[in-house]
Design a protein around this motif. Sequence first.
Motif, short mmCIF file in Angstrom:
data_model
loop_
_atom_site.label_atom_id
_atom_site.label_comp_id
_atom_site.label_asym_id
_atom_site.label_seq_id
_atom_site.Cartn_x
_atom_site.Cartn_y
_atom_site.Cartn_z
N UNK A 108 63.07 62.10 6.62
CA UNK A 108 62.18 61.82 7.76
C UNK A 108 62.33 60.41 8.34
N UNK A 109 62.23 59.34 7.54
CA UNK A 109 62.38 58.01 8.15
C UNK A 109 63.78 57.81 8.73
N UNK A 110 64.80 58.36 8.07
CA UNK A 110 66.16 58.24 8.61
C UNK A 110 66.27 58.92 9.96
N UNK A 111 65.67 60.13 10.03
CA UNK A 111 65.69 60.89 11.28
C UNK A 111 65.02 60.11 12.39
N UNK A 112 63.97 59.35 12.05
CA UNK A 112 63.19 58.65 13.06
C UNK A 112 63.74 57.27 13.34
N UNK A 113 64.73 56.84 12.55
CA UNK A 113 65.24 55.48 12.71
C UNK A 113 64.28 54.46 12.17
N UNK A 114 63.44 54.86 11.18
CA UNK A 114 62.47 53.93 10.61
C UNK A 114 62.99 53.38 9.30
N UNK A 115 62.34 52.30 8.82
CA UNK A 115 62.80 51.70 7.57
C UNK A 115 62.14 52.37 6.36
N UNK A 116 61.00 52.99 6.57
CA UNK A 116 60.32 53.67 5.46
C UNK A 116 59.26 54.58 6.05
N UNK A 117 58.50 55.28 5.18
CA UNK A 117 57.34 56.02 5.68
C UNK A 117 56.23 55.02 5.93
N UNK A 118 55.16 55.49 6.59
CA UNK A 118 54.10 54.55 6.99
C UNK A 118 53.45 53.88 5.79
N UNK A 119 53.19 54.65 4.71
CA UNK A 119 52.46 54.10 3.56
C UNK A 119 53.29 54.30 2.29
N UNK A 120 54.22 53.37 2.03
CA UNK A 120 55.13 53.57 0.91
C UNK A 120 54.44 53.67 -0.45
N UNK A 121 53.38 52.89 -0.65
CA UNK A 121 52.71 52.94 -1.96
C UNK A 121 51.99 54.28 -2.15
N UNK A 122 51.38 54.75 -1.06
CA UNK A 122 50.72 56.05 -1.12
C UNK A 122 51.76 57.13 -1.44
N UNK A 180 55.34 59.93 11.71
CA UNK A 180 55.88 60.53 12.92
C UNK A 180 55.25 59.92 14.17
N UNK A 181 53.95 59.66 14.08
CA UNK A 181 53.30 59.09 15.26
C UNK A 181 53.67 57.64 15.50
N UNK A 182 53.79 56.86 14.42
CA UNK A 182 53.83 55.41 14.58
C UNK A 182 55.19 54.78 14.36
N UNK A 183 56.10 55.43 13.66
CA UNK A 183 57.29 54.70 13.25
C UNK A 183 58.59 55.20 13.91
N UNK A 184 58.50 55.86 15.03
CA UNK A 184 59.72 56.29 15.70
C UNK A 184 60.42 55.06 16.29
N UNK A 185 61.76 55.04 16.21
CA UNK A 185 62.47 53.86 16.66
C UNK A 185 62.48 53.81 18.19
N UNK A 186 63.03 52.73 18.71
CA UNK A 186 63.06 52.53 20.15
C UNK A 186 63.76 53.69 20.86
N UNK A 187 63.14 54.20 21.91
CA UNK A 187 63.80 55.22 22.70
C UNK A 187 63.54 56.63 22.21
#
Lengths: 528, 217, 324
Positions: free
Chosen positions: A97-111, A178-185
Amino acid sequence: MSSAADTSKNYLNHEKGLWSWLTTVDHKRIGIMYMITVLLFFAIGGAFAMLIRLELFAPGGTFEAQVYNQFMTFHGAIMVFMVIIPGIPAFLGNFVLPLHLGAKDVAFPKVNLMSWYCLIVGAIISFISLFYHGADTGWTFYTPYSIQTDNGTILLVLGAFVMGFSSILTGVNFVATTHRLRCKGMGFFQMPLFVWGLYSTAILQVIATPVLGITLLLLAAEKIMGIGFFDPKLGGDPVLFQHFFWFYSHPAVYIMILPAMGIISELITAFSRKVIFGYKAIAFSSVGIAAVSFFVWGHHMFVSGQSELAGVIFSFLTMLVGVPTAIKTFNWVATMYKGSIQFQSPMLYALGFLFLFTIGGVTGIMLATMAMDVHFHDTYFVVAHFHYVMVGGTLMAIMGGIYYWFPKMFGKMYSELGAQLSFVLIFVGFNVTFFPQFILGAKGMPRRYHDYPEAFSFLNSVSSIGSWTIGLGFIVALIVIIHGLLKGAKAPDNPWGAKTLEWQTTSPPPHENFYTDPVVTGGPYEYR
Amino acid sequence: MSTANVDRSGGGHAHHFESAEHEFDTSKFGTWLFLCTEVLMFGGLFVAYFIFSNLFPETFLEGSKYLDWKFGAVNTAVLLFSSFTMVLAIYYAQQNNNKKCANMLMITFVCGLIFMVIKYMEYTHKIEMGLLPGDMFAFQGAESSNLGLYFSVYYMMTGLHGSHVIVGMGLILWCWFRARKNEFNSGYFTPVECVGLFWHLVDLIWIYLFPLLYLID
Amino acid sequence: MFWVNKAHASSSIMPPQASNFAGPVDSLYDFLYWSSLISCILVIGGLVFFAFKYKRKTANDSTAYISHNATLEFLWSFIPFVIFLAVFAWGWKIFYDMKRAPKNAFEIHVVGQKWYWDFKYKSGKKTTGTFKVPYNKPIKLIMTSRDVLHSFYVPAFRIKQDVIPGRYTTLWFTATKLGTYQMFCTEYCGSGHSAMLAKVEVVPEAEFEEWLSDDPYKGLSMAEVGQKVFTQRCIACHNNTAEKKIGPGFKGLYGKERLIVAGTTLKDGKPMTVKADDNYLRESILNPNAKKAKGYENAVMTSFQGQLSDNELDGIIEYIKQLK
């Protein structure tokens, strides 16, 4: 940020030692930990399945009824709560999921890490019940039987309750990601369809799982204190439990299948090298299925004694779920039209999925038809139907997903020949096991039977032989994976020529996923 | 790990977010999602309540007479007041005033404690009378034959709510420790904000439970 | 291919048709079967065809860029939708009839209990395990359970209904073919679930009337009465050999020393030995939890208090006595 060019460092060797894994908050490592646990549970659940088929090979008994019922219960509970529900979201979803979105991690890694521990703690509690007379209720825990039977059931129920938290926390995490960590564009319509599948699933996990939680708590309270909610003596109602249970467990069916559908969209496009046909239709049908799935639970209860009107409404709404499901299937087939199709093992699993899921789907419509369900309900027809959907659907997608993302996960290639061999064994074995069960069910063989009349013996023997073939197929698959891990050739960054973001970084990816923050300029399937 | 020890004093944020604001919004969004699951979890019990109170209105009427509305009313007031102090705690955190923030959190915590003490008194009183759930019901002289069912509903609902109060108190205590260490500032007060949201939900659920259980008349 | 085999078996895959519902349900099934088969052929056929036709030829094949087609997508949403609605309505119509028993239906009370079925007629006649119904007359079953959920299912009649403790559920049918049909319990109910079977005998009305007024034990010796009771009520959990089933085998049981390790009559939980005499057997039948023998501490047996007549109780004890 790590330095831009150092490619010898990746998430696998970023830190060393078992402790660094057990305390990691890196979504990729947590994904791998889920992979190990889910595969382990799958092996245990599969062993129970083999024992079930051994008992049913011929009429008469190998095991005592009580023992058989425990096999049946643990097979169901393990496969549902520990394999298929966490299988795609928590394992493949976490990694991808984070790779697909171009994010560095999920929103709450500890959770995210906490949800893995919830699964482990829940599973341990469930397994402890095996030492306290076990549980023999079936994974559905129907009252009043579950109230009257041995108290080992309480542990299994509480284990499932704790595992529910794992599912909820993953869901919360994925919706927020999905809501908050999508990369630019990357707008919602530039997201890969696997993300749409995971997103719809996560919404279901957030909304449906707590209802299972309270249901299981009530059941435990009923067993410990006799609160009487489901006990007719105090004015309670045993059928109320079924309503509560299926209010979760029907959406749970879609928790199992929606992300699988997402994976299939990825595989079909990558191996046909073609843009997906009807992106928006597939995306919205995921959300549509998720929404309607909350209002169809009563189709499990046409003969349970619920009101006739309820039955009519539930049957109608169930038919509605059939439409988006059909749309997806047609779209996948249409995507292959004028493509450039390559039969690598992930694609074989995708084609296997389409084949089996189609059969699972049409038999689902039969079961949604009230008068037909009166005959089929609680027979082997139902058993065959949901195995075609859950195993033929979800498990095929998991296997396809493992082979597809294996090079990305470990930076190594597996033996293609071995993977294809395991596919053939699993696919053929699956059909030999479960197709006869449609016929058994139509002839009237009830499910959860420890023994059966002579008339059903031939088809049952065939089914048992098929189960051994599946078992062999999975052993081959395991060997292929282990061999690939140890001896596999180095994988290129993008072995399949796919367009989604995870293939634009190294295999395996660095700790922070991408060396430079990705920017998306087009859709995920721009094959031209 | 980079997320574990982030310096928050100067607008720092975990590595996978763009800015402190981005992180704050996301945390709040996540908290709201989690509150959804809480609502659904209690929802199951509310559904059971409505089914049974419709089937057995007399039982529920009789059951509510054994509850002392005064205890319930005091508890309602205590929780409402604690929600107010919680809001103040967030306000002071935003104002960089960790000392007042900590004081407000402590008052909120004490309110939770008062609530639980009153609940404990109610419970022990009922247990002595034999007003127990379901099968264990031992009270002599009930008019309805299934009064135990009402008390099952009562104990399950207030019990689940009470366990949430305890969890909430634990979270508030955790925020209190952090406020004492001066960890909050106008750029970072996410934990107080999110615990506050949770506490308001716990409060809100009680506001529904009170009339449903105590004031059926 | 399965398809060919299944198509061939289409008419024989369903059980024999023996009730008024069997015909309509099977017509619905045939429609569902053929429409499913056609859709499977379309989807799977299309899949296989495309897979071979558009097989990758060179490493750099160029592919068509087709992102969507509104007409096509509308059609393949709308056509399934219409078919699903038709199927829904058809299923509802038959279900509607299943839910409405004719007013003049002949009523039989059915009680499920772990793990056998009791059938009670208004004339006072009671049977277990097998019951008879008159041919070509609407029958209404009024059903309940003494313990957990069960479900009443006769495949040849295409009817099924869960049986619930503390509540009545009903089922109706008209038997349209003479013969004996298998009935199953289809709601999981524990270790005897798969042995919780019964048989329905469809007989001509005159024969039925005669049977209804007949004493089932007329002219039978005590042990024969017991044997009959055994095959109806005990056989799900006990063998008439010495072999253990869920409970102990009956052969040689009488007169044996039993080591009692659990039970409500046990003082301080201390094990004791009891001789399996007439009184022990009687107590074990009427109050199974009083004395639980070693090896059966966790076995579940429900009480037969009030369910066996004195004649039947004497009979079964006599029968056990004679199994040496």
